[in-house]
Design a protein around this motif. Sequence first.
Motif, mmCIF file in Angstrom:
data_model
loop_
_atom_site.group_PDB
_atom_site.id
_atom_site.type_symbol
_atom_site.label_atom_id
_atom_site.label_comp_id
_atom_site.label_asym_id
_atom_site.label_seq_id
_atom_site.Cartn_x
_atom_site.Cartn_y
_atom_site.Cartn_z
ATOM 1 N N ILE A 141 0.878 -1.218 0.050
ATOM 2 C CA ILE A 141 0.027 0.106 -0.135
ATOM 3 C C ILE A 141 0.629 1.257 -0.098
ATOM 4 O O ILE A 141 0.608 2.287 -0.506
ATOM 5 N N LEU A 142 2.167 1.321 0.780
ATOM 6 C CA LEU A 142 2.949 2.494 0.820
ATOM 7 C C LEU A 142 3.464 2.328 -0.756
ATOM 8 O O LEU A 142 3.571 3.723 -1.258
ATOM 9 N N THR A 200 0.637 3.952 -2.895
ATOM 10 C CA THR A 200 0.640 5.360 -3.015
ATOM 11 C C THR A 200 1.954 6.422 -3.774
ATOM 12 O O THR A 200 1.760 7.145 -4.276
ATOM 13 N N GLY A 201 2.909 5.500 -3.548
ATOM 14 C CA GLY A 201 4.111 6.149 -4.230
ATOM 15 C C GLY A 201 3.905 6.192 -5.570
ATOM 16 O O GLY A 201 4.388 7.226 -6.094
ATOM 17 N N ALA A 254 2.229 8.888 -7.183
ATOM 18 C CA ALA A 254 2.996 10.184 -7.413
ATOM 19 C C ALA A 254 4.103 10.363 -8.295
ATOM 20 O O ALA A 254 4.894 11.268 -8.496
#
Lengths: 295, 282
Positions: free
Chosen positions: A174-175, A178-179, A182
Amino acid sequence: MSAYWKKNQQRLAPWLFLAPGIFMFLMYVIIPIFQSVNISFYAWDGLGEREWVGAGNYVELMDDEAFYTSLKNNVLWLVLYMLAIPAGLFVALFLNQTVRGIRIYKSLFFFPFVISQVVVGLVFSWFYDPKYGLLNIFLTSLGFEAIPVLADETWVTYGIIAAGLWPQTAYCMILYLTGLNAVDPEQIEAARLDNAKGFKLLWYVVLPQLKPATFIAVVVTVIGALRSFDLISIMTDGGPWGSSRVLAFYMYEQAFSEYGFRMGYGAAIAVVLFAIMMIYISVFLYKMYRDERGY
Amino acid sequence: MFPTPIARTSSGTQIAYKIALPVALVLWLLPLIAVALTSVRSAGDITAGNYWGWPTSFNLLANYTAIFENTPIGKYILNSFKVTIPTVIGSVALSCMTGFALAVYKFRANLIVFFMFVAGNFVPFQILMVPVRDLTLNMGIYNTTAGLALFHIAFQTGFCTLFMRNFIKAMPFELIEAARVEGVSEIKIFWYVVLPLMKPAIAALSVLIFTFIWNDYFWATVLTQGADTQPITAGLYSLNGQWVAAWHLVSAGSIVAALPPVLMFFLMQRHFIAGLTLGAVK
């Protein structure tokens, strides 16, 4: 009084807002750290008189076989838990698409992190069951002999770590998702025009942009590895013969269990664990300090 | 976008991807699917060793009623709520204030106080265990849900402060300046200017803390004992000891234990992920 407040309120207000939080945090977190360090110099059963033994508990630790087993397992946890990071990245890359229903897939892949480690532990002890567990049904169907993972000294820690990697991978995924969201699409397209693709594109263009995500992933994974307690308590209770203990578990066992309450000795183990953790905390704080200065 | 969007690849790859997705998901969640299936099996299936095949009969109601009737699981769940809800309210309230103070005011000890909260949040639980247990005993709240909640409130304030402080720091400071010029008091600025803007952060933290505390096992075993005070995580462990080989009941219990955080996650998904991935993007 009110005139004084009016004049000084910008100086006083922060402390007013901080007071309840600082009070609670000092009482339950900061002061207990020092108390634990203090207790580690005593022999104490938790009820009677404390007896000063100086560095005695630490000297005893140096000769304690179980302490070294725990320490070795802690290192194993730290190293192998890191696999969650590339695994999480891999899953994130797999799911970073825009097909129909992908959002539901993403949340379902994240599922293992939301449920309690107690449940994860129960599920996996069952998966490893030597008679009916899926792992051994699979092994025997391939003609191998069944391995009673959780009753086997050589396999037990690996078995528990594998269980821990399941939710941890979901967290890292999940990290990274999200990364990845972006990541600058123009840089990727530019690199593609220069004929970069596949692994090289990932390594030289994408990963550098994922640095903040990787940093957080490393931090939470290290903390998770050093905090491993729940799974061990549920799956093996430290066994067989103490071979799956880690420092966190061994400390608990010494401080209160059927072997009697050895609070001082337990505290000494906790201090060692704390010292290891302090290395990571310092690195984290140092990085934060640098970032703050950059403001 | 990386990797290459699937829509831009050959139709063969697209089909392969669409097949791989559900297959991977089933493999990934296989342990959970097995638990869900087992929770509706009959005792006969369990003794016959039918763990992975199709259940011979579906005992959904029978199994789930059985765990609520024959075990204190209802009590455990209630205890979990009695610990979790006060913790969420307490730690979010405290950290709204600490986060505000650390984000808005410049004073010499600012960074030191902030780093104390951050560092404390990473400390191994074991170094707190003996003194916190003593403190709770001395306060006369050992083996109560309040004693457990009080510790959780204090400890979670560390993480929550980090979160809130960074959130408020990213707000436009002009708002506060403008209010000060108008002569609004600092307390009113907090209450009427900043707090209303913190709603997303409060929502994110609430779901995160709810899940963390609901799933806590270590402190539950350190500070509580017995069905009257223990939350579901510790309860499930002791039930597991009683139900040796009654895997259909263990599974039903696990599903019940997992349900509240899972529901929370699905209802508040965006907030949950926003909270968890704080700092993952610059």
